[in-house]
Design a protein around this motif. Structure first.
Motif, short mmCIF file in Angstrom:
data_model
loop_
_atom_site.label_atom_id
_atom_site.label_comp_id
_atom_site.label_asym_id
_atom_site.label_seq_id
_atom_site.Cartn_x
_atom_site.Cartn_y
_atom_site.Cartn_z
N THR A 8 0.82 -1.21 0.00
CA THR A 8 0.00 0.00 0.00
C THR A 8 0.86 1.26 0.00
O THR A 8 0.35 2.34 -0.27
CB THR A 8 -0.94 0.03 1.22
N VAL A 9 2.16 1.13 0.28
CA VAL A 9 3.04 2.30 0.31
C VAL A 9 3.72 2.50 -1.03
O VAL A 9 3.64 3.56 -1.63
CB VAL A 9 4.09 2.16 1.44
N CYS A 10 4.41 1.45 -1.53
CA CYS A 10 5.21 1.62 -2.73
C CYS A 10 4.63 0.91 -3.96
O CYS A 10 5.05 1.18 -5.08
CB CYS A 10 6.63 1.11 -2.49
N GLY A 11 3.69 -0.01 -3.77
CA GLY A 11 3.06 -0.69 -4.90
C GLY A 11 3.75 -1.94 -5.38
O GLY A 11 3.32 -2.54 -6.36
N ARG A 12 4.81 -2.36 -4.72
CA ARG A 12 5.50 -3.60 -5.13
C ARG A 12 4.65 -4.81 -4.79
O ARG A 12 3.80 -4.78 -3.91
CB ARG A 12 6.84 -3.72 -4.42
N THR A 13 4.91 -5.92 -5.51
CA THR A 13 4.19 -7.16 -5.28
C THR A 13 4.59 -7.76 -3.94
O THR A 13 5.77 -7.82 -3.61
CB THR A 13 4.50 -8.17 -6.39
N LEU A 14 3.61 -8.18 -3.16
CA LEU A 14 3.86 -8.81 -1.86
C LEU A 14 3.86 -10.31 -2.02
O LEU A 14 2.89 -10.89 -2.51
CB LEU A 14 2.80 -8.38 -0.85
N ARG A 15 4.95 -10.96 -1.61
CA ARG A 15 5.08 -12.41 -1.76
C ARG A 15 4.95 -13.16 -0.44
O ARG A 15 4.50 -14.29 -0.41
CB ARG A 15 6.43 -12.75 -2.40
N ASP A 16 5.34 -12.54 0.63
CA ASP A 16 5.32 -13.19 1.94
C ASP A 16 3.91 -13.14 2.53
O ASP A 16 3.24 -12.10 2.46
CB ASP A 16 6.30 -12.47 2.88
N PRO A 17 3.41 -14.25 3.12
CA PRO A 17 2.05 -14.23 3.70
C PRO A 17 1.87 -13.17 4.80
O PRO A 17 0.81 -12.55 4.89
CB PRO A 17 1.87 -15.64 4.27
N ALA A 18 2.91 -12.96 5.61
CA ALA A 18 2.80 -11.94 6.67
C ALA A 18 2.70 -10.54 6.07
O ALA A 18 1.94 -9.70 6.55
CB ALA A 18 4.00 -12.02 7.61
N SER A 19 3.45 -10.30 5.00
CA SER A 19 3.39 -9.00 4.33
C SER A 19 2.02 -8.80 3.68
O SER A 19 1.47 -7.70 3.70
CB SER A 19 4.48 -8.90 3.26
N ARG A 20 1.48 -9.85 3.12
CA ARG A 20 0.15 -9.76 2.50
C ARG A 20 -0.91 -9.42 3.54
O ARG A 20 -1.78 -8.60 3.31
CB ARG A 20 -0.21 -11.07 1.81
N ALA A 21 -0.80 -10.06 4.71
CA ALA A 21 -1.77 -9.80 5.77
C ALA A 21 -1.63 -8.37 6.30
O ALA A 21 -2.63 -7.72 6.63
CB ALA A 21 -1.58 -10.80 6.91
N ARG A 22 -0.40 -7.88 6.36
CA ARG A 22 -0.13 -6.54 6.87
C ARG A 22 -0.46 -5.48 5.83
O ARG A 22 -0.85 -4.37 6.18
CB ARG A 22 1.34 -6.48 7.27
N GLY A 23 -0.25 -5.80 4.57
CA GLY A 23 -0.52 -4.84 3.50
C GLY A 23 0.68 -4.02 3.08
O GLY A 23 0.58 -3.20 2.20
N THR A 24 1.81 -4.25 3.75
CA THR A 24 3.05 -3.55 3.40
C THR A 24 4.19 -4.54 3.37
O THR A 24 4.19 -5.53 4.11
CB THR A 24 3.40 -2.44 4.40
N GLY A 25 5.19 -4.25 2.56
CA GLY A 25 6.39 -5.08 2.51
C GLY A 25 7.27 -4.83 3.71
O GLY A 25 7.03 -3.89 4.49
#
Length: 63
Positions: A8-25
């Motif tokens: 949600t900050v930089c727009g990069r693809t999130l691959r890690d499940p924790a990052s996906r749940a958090r919404g940020t890398g």
């Protein structure tokens, strides 16, 4: 892949499940998260000693 979650900050693809749940890398999370507030400090002496307020306890000749 329109359903790929993005940061949600930089727009990069999130691959890690924790990052996906958090919404940020991980990098954006470190940069944008708020620091933990320090724990409240405890007083040096309890407010009461032996059932009396600390101000009523005689100090003797040590002070």
């Amino acid at each position: 892949m329109a359903d790929t979650p993005r940061c949600t900050v930089c727009g990069r693809t999130l691959r890690d499940p924790a990052s996906r749940a958090r919404g940020t890398g991980p990098v954006c999370n470190r940069k944008t998260r708020t620091p933990h507030s320090p724990a409240p400090r405890r007083p040096a002496l309890p407010p009461y000693v032996g059932g009396r307020p600390v101000t009523d306890v005689p100090a003797g000749h040590y002070l």
